[in-house]
Design an enzyme around this catalytic site. Structure first.
Site: not given
Ligand code: CAO
Length: 424
Positions: A139, A17, A168, A247-248
């Site tokens: 993976e 992959q 991958d 993201g906060g």
């Protein structure tokens, strides 16, 4: 309209992959990708997870669009001669074999430079130099060793891997950028170079915000994580944070109407500070706008469970699409949980070519994910993946072999012509 990478020839020695993701992207942008496969065997994924007996699997077909396939036994002397001719005529060699496999074939970096000093030699490996450099990696190994698994899941559960193939496909994407960067560099240096990307490094790059939080931890608790509001002390490493936003801005996945029977009747809801007042109006708590316990982000942090429970009371009265429509009116960020079935049927994704129907000679029509990167002057058309060895004769002819030589190569076991492959 010319393709962005038209004229670039890629010797594609990739399998499974990670490598195929990289070369598929380059092929979509117009590079001539010549996939080298072992005669009679091919990329192992051709036969993995087969849904139709003896037909190239979706695993293979969805990762090898727009490529040509040539079969060469690299352990056969004449096979190696073909490979060396390919090295001389290609711009990039991409591989993701186990560490040392290409050296064992005799294709060392030194030999490649001798054959073609302009060659860009790109590899995916599991780990960079260090104690694990010789390890084979798949993976989930990369997700676990790259910091993703330790930070995915719920605090009271085990580490989790994610369905997105960040080890991958993520590393293949990184490698593709490395290759085009090296191609750009070659336009003024005139020289090729080695491009390597370790899967552990690629995953860690994608988990960058968690390394941010690791350092923040030394200065105090991570206040946007639910465990802060729940009064649970932090340890010395970034904990798993469920669906808390990275993201906060605090976020959660909340139930929507129908959740009892539909496993995907959920929506991701973010209590972003700039739209807090709109959120209060939408959910029917306008007094929260002025209330000292709810008005300011810092005051809300210890109360996130209570706040999200109240928001969920509202989302449960709407389907995920109704909720999204209402929230979008106020620019309140949200994300309905879309199933693969819903994505497969999505008209706009079909319209942009991100979801495409492809016709395959032995499989018939199947659905695939097209190029997610859109270039305005060089759009990608998705072409079906090649059959094993389908282009062997054509590529050998381009390399200057006469037809009797091509037959002799097949007889010597260095290649397999299409006819021989089809009979197998
Ligand atoms: N003709 C003859 N031999 C060939 C050949 C060809 N055309 N193509 C490959 N081979 C041989 C190689 O020479 C190698 O043989 P040796 O071990 O004798 O040198 C062998 O086939 C392939 O080796 P491998 O060890 O890479 O394959 P594997 O199935 O055992 O391991 C994987 C697979 C993915 C774990 C390993 O390749 C790996 O760690 N790759 C790097 C990391 C990576 O990309 N992982 C992601 C995998 S999913 O995308």
């Amino acid at each position: 309209m010319g393709k962005a990478l038209e004229g670039v020839r890629i010797l594609d020695f990739t399998h499974v992959q990670s490598g195929p993701t990289c070369t598929q992207l380059l092929a979509w942008f117009g590079a001539d990708v010549i996939k080298v496969e072992r005669p009679g065997v091919g990329d192992i994924t051709r036969g993995q997870l087969q849904d139709i007996p003896k037909v190239d699997s979706l695993y293979f077909t969805m990762l090898n669009h727009n490529k040509r396939s040539i079969t060469i036994d690299s352990k056969n002397k004449k096979g190696m001669e073909i490979l060396e001719r390919l090295v001389k005529t290609c711009d990039v060699l991409v591989e993701n074999f186990a560490p040392g496999a290409l050296d064992r074939m005799g294709l060392t970096w030194e030999r490649i430079q001798e054959l073609n000093p302009r060659m860009i030699y790109a590899s995916v490996k599991g780990f960079g130099p260090g104690p694990y450099e010789d390890c084979k990696v798949y993976e989930n190994v990369a997700q676990c060793t790259g910091g993703s698994a330790s930070t995915t899941g719920f605090r009271d559960g085990p580490p989790l891997v994610t369905g997105a193939q960040i080890g991958d496909s993520g590393t293949g994407l990184h490698l593709a950028l490395g290759i085009v960067t090296a191609l750009f560099h070659r336009t003024h240096s005139g020289k090729g170079q080695r491009v390597t990307c370790a899967m552990q490094d690629g995953v860690l790059n994608l988990a960058r915000v968690k390394m941010r939080d690791q350092q923040r931890l030394t200065h105090g608790p991570l206040t946007e994580y639910s465990q802060y509001g729940e009064g649970i002390p932090f340890g010395d490493a970034v904990p798993r944070a469920g669906n808390d936003s990275g993201g906060g801005q605090p976020g959660r996945i909340l139930k929507c109407k129908g959740w009892e029977n539909d496993p995907n009747a959920y929506i991701y809801f973010i209590t972003q500070a700039p739209v807090w007042e709109a959120i209060c109006d939408v959910i029917g708590e306008p007094e929260w706008k002025m209330h000292p316990d709810y008005a300011k982000p810092a005051a809300r942090l210890p109360r996130l469970n209570e706040i999200f429970a109240r928001i969920e009371k509202w989302t449960m009265t709407k389907t995920k699409f109704e909720a999204m429509e209402m929230l979008n009116k106020y620019d309140i960020p949200c994300g309905p949980i879309l199933s693969m079935k819903e994505l497969a049927e999505d008209a706009s994704l079909r319209g942009t070519g991100t979801m495409v129907e492809v016709d395959h000679p032995t499989r018939g029509k199947y659905l695939s994910v097209g190029n997610p990167i859109k270039l305005s002057a060089s759009p990608s058309e998705v072409e079906r993946s090649p059959l094993l060895g389908e282009h062997t004769d054509a590529v050998l002819t381009e390399l200057g072999y006469a037809s009797d030589e091509i037959t002799a190569l097949a007889q010597a076991g260095a290649t397999a012509t299409v006819k021989k492959v089809a009979a197998e």
